[in-house]
Design a protein around this motif. Sequence first.
Motif, PDB file in Angstrom:
ATOM      1  N   ILE A   1       0.846  -1.205   0.000  1.00 16.10           N
ATOM      2  CA  ILE A   1       0.000   0.000   0.000  1.00 16.10           C
ATOM      3  C   ILE A   1       0.871   1.240   0.000  1.00 16.10           C
ATOM      4  N   HIS A   2       1.872   1.260   0.872  1.00 14.31           N
ATOM      5  CA  HIS A   2       2.758   2.430   0.952  1.00 14.31           C
ATOM      6  C   HIS A   2       3.578   2.608  -0.321  1.00 14.31           C
ATOM      7  N   LEU A   3       3.895   1.501  -0.995  1.00 13.67           N
ATOM      8  CA  LEU A   3       4.702   1.582  -2.209  1.00 13.67           C
ATOM      9  C   LEU A   3       3.856   1.851  -3.451  1.00 13.67           C
ATOM     10  N   GLY A   4       2.525   1.868  -3.287  1.00 16.20           N
ATOM     11  CA  GLY A   4       1.655   2.245  -4.394  1.00 16.20           C
ATOM     12  C   GLY A   4       1.213   1.115  -5.302  1.00 16.20           C
ATOM     13  N   LEU A   5       1.371  -0.135  -4.895  1.00 16.38           N
ATOM     14  CA  LEU A   5       0.894  -1.242  -5.719  1.00 16.38           C
ATOM     15  C   LEU A   5      -0.637  -1.215  -5.768  1.00 16.38           C
ATOM     16  N   PRO A   6      -1.239  -1.311  -6.955  1.00 18.55           N
ATOM     17  CA  PRO A   6      -2.711  -1.283  -7.045  1.00 18.55           C
ATOM     18  C   PRO A   6      -3.350  -2.368  -6.174  1.00 18.55           C
ATOM     19  N   ASP A   7      -4.465  -2.034  -5.549  1.00 17.43           N
ATOM     20  CA  ASP A   7      -5.129  -2.962  -4.635  1.00 17.43           C
ATOM     21  C   ASP A   7      -5.526  -4.255  -5.326  1.00 17.43           C
ATOM     22  N   THR A   8      -5.974  -4.179  -6.574  1.00 18.78           N
ATOM     23  CA  THR A   8      -6.387  -5.385  -7.294  1.00 18.78           C
ATOM     24  C   THR A   8      -5.215  -6.333  -7.491  1.00 18.78           C
ATOM     25  N   VAL A   9      -4.040  -5.782  -7.768  1.00 17.31           N
ATOM     26  CA  VAL A   9      -2.848  -6.616  -7.978  1.00 17.31           C
ATOM     27  C   VAL A   9      -2.400  -7.240  -6.655  1.00 17.31           C
ATOM     28  N   ALA A  10      -2.363  -6.428  -5.598  1.00 15.47           N
ATOM     29  CA  ALA A  10      -1.955  -6.942  -4.283  1.00 15.47           C
ATOM     30  C   ALA A  10      -2.895  -8.046  -3.820  1.00 15.47           C
ATOM     31  N   ALA A  11      -4.202  -7.844  -3.993  1.00 17.61           N
ATOM     32  CA  ALA A  11      -5.181  -8.848  -3.579  1.00 17.61           C
ATOM     33  C   ALA A  11      -4.967 -10.160  -4.336  1.00 17.61           C
ATOM     34  N   ARG A  12      -4.681 -10.057  -5.643  1.00 16.44           N
ATOM     35  CA  ARG A  12      -4.453 -11.263  -6.440  1.00 16.44           C
ATOM     36  C   ARG A  12      -3.204 -11.996  -5.964  1.00 16.44           C
ATOM     37  N   MET A  13      -2.146 -11.255  -5.651  1.00 19.96           N
ATOM     38  CA  MET A  13      -0.918 -11.889  -5.162  1.00 19.96           C
ATOM     39  C   MET A  13      -1.133 -12.561  -3.807  1.00 19.96           C
ATOM     40  N   MET A  14      -2.026 -11.999  -2.979  1.00 21.89           N
ATOM     41  CA  MET A  14      -2.274 -12.566  -1.656  1.00 21.89           C
ATOM     42  C   MET A  14      -3.263 -13.725  -1.695  1.00 21.89           C
ATOM     43  N   GLY A  15      -3.953 -13.896  -2.818  1.00 17.36           N
ATOM     44  CA  GLY A  15      -4.874 -15.012  -2.946  1.00 17.36           C
ATOM     45  C   GLY A  15      -6.205 -14.792  -2.272  1.00 17.36           C
ATOM     46  N   HIS A  16      -6.664 -13.533  -2.232  1.00 15.65           N
ATOM     47  CA  HIS A  16      -8.013 -13.280  -1.739  1.00 15.65           C
ATOM     48  C   HIS A  16      -8.669 -12.208  -2.598  1.00 15.65           C
ATOM     49  N   SER A  17      -9.938 -11.931  -2.339  1.00 20.59           N
ATOM     50  CA  SER A  17     -10.680 -11.006  -3.176  1.00 20.59           C
ATOM     51  C   SER A  17     -10.331  -9.561  -2.846  1.00 20.59           C
ATOM     52  N   VAL A  18     -10.660  -8.666  -3.772  1.00 20.75           N
ATOM     53  CA  VAL A  18     -10.443  -7.241  -3.529  1.00 20.75           C
ATOM     54  C   VAL A  18     -11.308  -6.767  -2.372  1.00 20.75           C
ATOM     55  N   ALA A  19     -12.516  -7.355  -2.245  1.00 27.32           N
ATOM     56  CA  ALA A  19     -13.408  -6.959  -1.142  1.00 27.32           C
ATOM     57  C   ALA A  19     -12.775  -7.287   0.208  1.00 27.32           C
ATOM     58  N   ILE A  20     -12.214  -8.476   0.328  1.00 29.95           N
ATOM     59  CA  ILE A  20     -11.547  -8.850   1.581  1.00 29.95           C
ATOM     60  C   ILE A  20     -10.329  -7.969   1.807  1.00 29.95           C
ATOM     61  N   HIS A  21      -9.592  -7.694   0.749  1.00 32.51           N
ATOM     62  CA  HIS A  21      -8.400  -6.842   0.858  1.00 32.51           C
ATOM     63  C   HIS A  21      -8.791  -5.463   1.377  1.00 32.51           C
ATOM     64  N   THR A  22      -9.832  -4.899   0.799  1.00 34.99           N
ATOM     65  CA  THR A  22     -10.269  -3.557   1.193  1.00 34.99           C
ATOM     66  C   THR A  22     -10.766  -3.544   2.633  1.00 34.99           C
ATOM     67  N   ARG A  23     -11.550  -4.575   3.012  1.00 33.26           N
ATOM     68  CA  ARG A  23     -12.086  -4.617   4.373  1.00 33.26           C
ATOM     69  C   ARG A  23     -10.975  -4.814   5.404  1.00 33.26           C
ATOM     70  N   THR A  24     -10.048  -5.706   5.106  1.00 35.31           N
ATOM     71  CA  THR A  24      -9.006  -6.024   6.078  1.00 35.31           C
ATOM     72  C   THR A  24      -8.029  -4.867   6.266  1.00 35.31           C
ATOM     73  N   TYR A  25      -7.692  -4.172   5.169  1.00 37.83           N
ATOM     74  CA  TYR A  25      -6.679  -3.116   5.236  1.00 37.83           C
ATOM     75  C   TYR A  25      -7.294  -1.726   5.073  1.00 37.83           C
ATOM     76  N   HIS A  26      -8.549  -1.635   5.511  1.00 40.96           N
ATOM     77  CA  HIS A  26      -9.311  -0.389   5.401  1.00 40.96           C
ATOM     78  C   HIS A  26      -8.542   0.797   5.997  1.00 40.96           C
ATOM     79  N   HIS A  27      -7.960   0.591   7.165  1.00 38.80           N
ATOM     80  CA  HIS A  27      -7.294   1.688   7.873  1.00 38.80           C
ATOM     81  C   HIS A  27      -6.172   2.284   7.040  1.00 38.80           C
ATOM     82  N   TRP A  28      -5.304   1.422   6.511  1.00 39.93           N
ATOM     83  CA  TRP A  28      -4.156   1.915   5.757  1.00 39.93           C
ATOM     84  C   TRP A  28      -4.561   2.425   4.375  1.00 39.93           C
ATOM     85  N   LEU A  29      -5.536   1.752   3.750  1.00 36.05           N
ATOM     86  CA  LEU A  29      -5.998   2.214   2.436  1.00 36.05           C
ATOM     87  C   LEU A  29      -6.621   3.598   2.536  1.00 36.05           C
ATOM     88  N   THR A  30      -7.417   3.797   3.581  1.00 30.99           N
ATOM     89  CA  THR A  30      -8.060   5.099   3.765  1.00 30.99           C
ATOM     90  C   THR A  30      -7.016   6.190   3.983  1.00 30.99           C
TER      91      THR A  30
END
Length: 392
Positions: free
Chosen positions: A342-371
């Motif tokens: 997130i700090h390095l600017g990797l798009p959320d969709t790409v990071a979520a795919r690399m982590m093996g979960h959905s963008v929705a889960i990625h956004t919910r879990t890392y809401h604080h830092w994304l915001t």
Amino acid sequence: MDAHPFDLRLQILNEGFRTGGLPLRIERRGRRLGLRGRLPRRDGPGVRVQRLSLGLQADGTGLEAAVRQLHVICADLASGRFCWSQWLSSRHGPQRPHHHQQAGGHADGLTHALQRFQEAFASDPVRSRNPAGQRSTWAAAYWPYLRRLTMLSEQHPLSQALLVQTLESYQLASRSRQQCGTVLAALARQEGIPLPEDWSVRSGGYGLHRAGHRQLPTDQQIMAAWHRIPNPAWRWVLGVMATYGLRNHEVFFCDYSALHGGSVPVVRVLATSKTGERQAWPFLPEWVEHFALADVRRPPVTTDLEQVTLQQVGRRVMEQFRRYKVGFSPYDLRHAWAVRTIHLGLPDTVAARMMGHSVAIHTRTYHHWLTHRDQQQAVNTALARRHPVVSP
């Protein structure tokens, strides 16, 4: 019923009991069915593997009754209510405890509902592509909450009231409560049980309240912990998890061949993992060399998924982190990897795919830092548009 189909059905049921963490199995002895597993000793304290005769025929009707009785006994064992005098065989079959006779209709309805639910889970075409991941998901993410539902079912039939009671038995804003809400909602949809309108609010909140405010290790703390581990194999495990954001068990189910040579050091997570095959890039890339990841040193952990589950493999990592007093959990490395991207600017969709979960889960879990990132970007953009102040 022919012997072969019956035995195959019995084998499938027992596999479900095993992966669900139940201590008993249904056993066929000739034309009769009984239970076998770890039960309290009859002659004193402690437990040992024993048989319990059910007096049931080895046919379809008898097997359904055996499944019901297995769940009743497992609930008694979990709550400390099991008593041999209530289950000793006689010429008329096992003696059922009085309180279960009263609640028998409730138990039967719930048992059949759970059977349908597990059959639907097992027949899901997407999950069935990865049998090991399917078994691990059922054992770790479904059965614990259904087991608690079963234990509470003496007070209510399968209804909205029972589902609410089960959900409310978990701590507010906890990961367990969120997962319980997801599982029970799926069961409610299957059985046509309406849920309260605020169900998602009651069961949600983990991503915002927990992951968003946990104290994650800094990069400096991660490197310091790596140096403190004396065992080179487990030191390698920490390094590869920190660099690629892997789940605990995924360390043992990856292709690391790209780390040898001049190609991009991408790790390929194999299809046997929880969420199937994917690729992950290193963040930070220099950690591949710093942690000497090309010198692959996987610890001697059993990975035969005929003998162990993915959850059991992952538990070994947790045990070693505690043994070496790392100072944070293995999953904190995965969270720290996500925040780093997130700090390095990797798009959320790409990071979520690399982590093996959905963008929705990625956004919910890392809401604080994304915001925080999005707000900072907006502030930077607004400041950049200011008209420069000209000095007189």
